[in-house]
Design an enzyme around this catalytic site. Sequence first.
Site, mmCIF file in Angstrom:
data_model
loop_
_atom_site.group_PDB
_atom_site.id
_atom_site.type_symbol
_atom_site.label_atom_id
_atom_site.label_comp_id
_atom_site.label_asym_id
_atom_site.label_seq_id
_atom_site.Cartn_x
_atom_site.Cartn_y
_atom_site.Cartn_z
ATOM 1 N N LYS A 48 6.514 11.490 11.764
ATOM 2 C CA LYS A 48 5.956 11.720 13.079
ATOM 3 C C LYS A 48 5.063 10.562 13.507
ATOM 4 O O LYS A 48 4.706 10.434 14.664
ATOM 5 C CB LYS A 48 5.097 13.002 13.066
ATOM 6 C CG LYS A 48 5.831 14.218 12.586
ATOM 7 C CD LYS A 48 4.800 15.375 12.384
ATOM 8 C CE LYS A 48 5.445 16.465 11.575
ATOM 9 N NZ LYS A 48 4.418 17.372 11.009
ATOM 10 N N GLY A 49 4.680 9.733 12.548
ATOM 11 C CA GLY A 49 3.651 8.720 12.788
ATOM 12 C C GLY A 49 3.925 7.745 13.916
ATOM 13 O O GLY A 49 3.005 7.254 14.564
ATOM 14 N N GLU A 104 8.500 2.101 13.386
ATOM 15 C CA GLU A 104 7.675 2.761 12.364
ATOM 16 C C GLU A 104 6.196 2.573 12.704
ATOM 17 O O GLU A 104 5.827 1.637 13.431
ATOM 18 C CB GLU A 104 8.046 2.126 11.006
ATOM 19 C CG GLU A 104 7.273 2.554 9.805
ATOM 20 C CD GLU A 104 7.426 4.026 9.415
ATOM 21 O OE1 GLU A 104 7.078 4.879 10.250
ATOM 22 O OE2 GLU A 104 7.831 4.294 8.270
ATOM 23 N N ASP A 105 5.354 3.451 12.180
ATOM 24 C CA ASP A 105 3.915 3.312 12.434
ATOM 25 C C ASP A 105 3.278 2.238 11.558
ATOM 26 O O ASP A 105 2.524 1.394 12.034
ATOM 27 C CB ASP A 105 3.187 4.666 12.245
ATOM 28 C CG ASP A 105 3.468 5.328 10.890
ATOM 29 O OD1 ASP A 105 4.284 4.801 10.104
ATOM 30 O OD2 ASP A 105 2.870 6.384 10.619
ATOM 31 N N ASP A 108 3.719 -0.162 4.320
ATOM 32 C CA ASP A 108 2.759 -0.236 3.219
ATOM 33 C C ASP A 108 3.502 -0.830 2.016
ATOM 34 O O ASP A 108 3.669 -2.050 1.926
ATOM 35 C CB ASP A 108 2.267 1.200 2.995
ATOM 36 C CG ASP A 108 1.121 1.325 2.024
ATOM 37 O OD1 ASP A 108 0.194 0.538 2.112
ATOM 38 O OD2 ASP A 108 1.166 2.229 1.175
ATOM 39 N N LYS A 136 0.686 -3.718 6.249
ATOM 40 C CA LYS A 136 -0.272 -3.988 5.164
ATOM 41 C C LYS A 136 0.452 -4.823 4.112
ATOM 42 O O LYS A 136 0.881 -4.277 3.085
ATOM 43 C CB LYS A 136 -0.665 -2.665 4.492
ATOM 44 C CG LYS A 136 -1.714 -1.840 5.148
ATOM 45 C CD LYS A 136 -2.003 -0.653 4.199
ATOM 46 C CE LYS A 136 -2.831 0.407 4.812
ATOM 47 N NZ LYS A 136 -2.889 1.626 3.981
ATOM 48 N N PHE A 157 -7.122 2.826 4.300
ATOM 49 C CA PHE A 157 -6.361 3.954 4.836
ATOM 50 C C PHE A 157 -6.775 4.212 6.287
ATOM 51 O O PHE A 157 -7.936 4.511 6.573
ATOM 52 C CB PHE A 157 -6.555 5.211 3.985
ATOM 53 C CG PHE A 157 -5.566 6.273 4.343
ATOM 54 C CD1 PHE A 157 -4.268 6.223 3.853
ATOM 55 C CD2 PHE A 157 -5.918 7.306 5.207
ATOM 56 C CE1 PHE A 157 -3.335 7.193 4.213
ATOM 57 C CE2 PHE A 157 -4.986 8.269 5.574
ATOM 58 C CZ PHE A 157 -3.701 8.212 5.070
ATOM 59 N N VAL A 158 -5.792 4.089 7.171
ATOM 60 C CA VAL A 158 -6.085 4.201 8.601
ATOM 61 C C VAL A 158 -5.449 5.448 9.218
ATOM 62 O O VAL A 158 -4.440 5.946 8.717
ATOM 63 C CB VAL A 158 -5.620 2.940 9.382
ATOM 64 C CG1 VAL A 158 -6.435 1.723 8.974
ATOM 65 C CG2 VAL A 158 -4.130 2.674 9.180
ATOM 66 N N ASP A 164 -1.673 9.945 10.565
ATOM 67 C CA ASP A 164 -2.438 11.140 10.197
ATOM 68 C C ASP A 164 -3.116 11.028 8.843
ATOM 69 O O ASP A 164 -2.806 10.140 8.039
ATOM 70 C CB ASP A 164 -1.493 12.343 10.119
ATOM 71 C CG ASP A 164 -0.625 12.315 8.855
ATOM 72 O OD1 ASP A 164 -0.030 11.259 8.571
ATOM 73 O OD2 ASP A 164 -0.570 13.338 8.152
ATOM 74 N N ARG A 170 -3.791 12.341 14.548
ATOM 75 C CA ARG A 170 -2.695 11.636 15.222
ATOM 76 C C ARG A 170 -3.018 11.382 16.689
ATOM 77 O O ARG A 170 -2.524 10.440 17.282
ATOM 78 C CB ARG A 170 -1.403 12.448 15.139
ATOM 79 C CG ARG A 170 -0.844 12.614 13.737
ATOM 80 C CD ARG A 170 0.589 13.152 13.819
ATOM 81 N NE ARG A 170 1.082 13.679 12.566
ATOM 82 C CZ ARG A 170 1.645 12.959 11.592
ATOM 83 N NH1 ARG A 170 1.776 11.663 11.723
ATOM 84 N NH2 ARG A 170 2.082 13.532 10.494
HETATM 85 P P1 5GP Z 1 5.686 2.744 2.587
HETATM 86 O O1 5GP Z 1 6.994 3.357 2.225
HETATM 87 O O2 5GP Z 1 5.816 1.433 3.305
HETATM 88 O O3 5GP Z 1 4.780 2.660 1.396
HETATM 89 O O4 5GP Z 1 4.929 3.783 3.474
HETATM 90 C C1 5GP Z 1 5.113 3.972 4.798
HETATM 91 C C2 5GP Z 1 4.506 5.307 5.185
HETATM 92 O O5 5GP Z 1 3.301 5.558 4.449
HETATM 93 C C3 5GP Z 1 4.067 5.314 6.627
HETATM 94 O O6 5GP Z 1 5.089 5.749 7.473
HETATM 95 C C4 5GP Z 1 2.894 6.278 6.601
HETATM 96 O O7 5GP Z 1 3.373 7.600 6.747
HETATM 97 C C5 5GP Z 1 2.304 6.144 5.229
HETATM 98 N N1 5GP Z 1 1.096 5.274 5.185
HETATM 99 C C6 5GP Z 1 0.951 4.101 4.544
HETATM 100 N N2 5GP Z 1 -0.289 3.585 4.722
HETATM 101 C C7 5GP Z 1 -0.931 4.465 5.508
HETATM 102 C C8 5GP Z 1 -2.249 4.493 6.089
HETATM 103 O O8 5GP Z 1 -3.106 3.604 5.927
HETATM 104 N N3 5GP Z 1 -2.536 5.571 6.867
HETATM 105 C C9 5GP Z 1 -1.643 6.576 7.093
HETATM 106 N N4 5GP Z 1 -2.062 7.563 7.867
HETATM 107 N N5 5GP Z 1 -0.408 6.579 6.586
HETATM 108 C C10 5GP Z 1 -0.048 5.542 5.795
#
Ligand code: 5GP
Length: 184
Positions: A48-49, A104-105, A108, A136, A157-158, A164, A170
């Site tokens: 949902k992000g 994507e939001d 990470d 990030k 962590f944002v 969320d 959100r």
């Molecule tokens: P990845 O697979 O790249 O590790 O993670 C992506 C997902 O992790 C994002 O869509 C999000 O849901 C979550 N995520 C990663 N870092 C953060 C953060 O700092 N804040 C929030 N709210 N979600 C995060």
Amino acid sequence: MQRDWVLYRDLDRVLITKDEISQAVAKLAAQLQKDYEGKDLMCVCILKGAVLFFTDLLRELDLPLTIDFMAISSYGSSTKTSGVVRILKDLDHDVLGKDVLVIEDIVDSGLTLSYIKQTLTQRGAKSVRLATLLDKPERRKNDLKVDYACFIIPNEFVVGYGLDYAEKYRNLPEVGVLDPKIYT
Ligand code: 5GP
């Protein structure tokens, strides 16, 4: 003024303001307008992000695009990645021959987007590019190439503007660093 909102009390600080977000969204839209002219663009929102980013971005695109939605398993109510990626809601439409832009939001570890990119490529998309509001790069666990990133942020962590913590925050109109006392 939204800064009076109770939600702001849980932030350590605001990282990206409303104005900075709208400027970055407009800049990205101008770039996409050039890159996708004459292409069969399908924009995929990762639920949902990415919802707020997706809808703001789409409003700025004068292209005959289509939209679809995908939901991927995320962190639950924790702030650390599980490393396990699972499709919770798949696309309604076929990607075959489409120029797909995944929206994507935040990127990470990169695990989620590399899984999505691989899946859509295997399904026969003509091209798959990735656009994210936040990146990030310090946390990356693979060599994922992000094609469009509005903001590079530090390893904190944002929340806000779609992002969320335990499904909350959100609706904050800005991106802020969540006060660690909320999750520790
Ligand atoms: P990845 O697979 O790249 O590790 O993670 C992506 C997902 O992790 C994002 O869509 C999000 O849901 C979550 N995520 C990663 N870092 C953060 C953060 O700092 N804040 C929030 N709210 N979600 C995060």
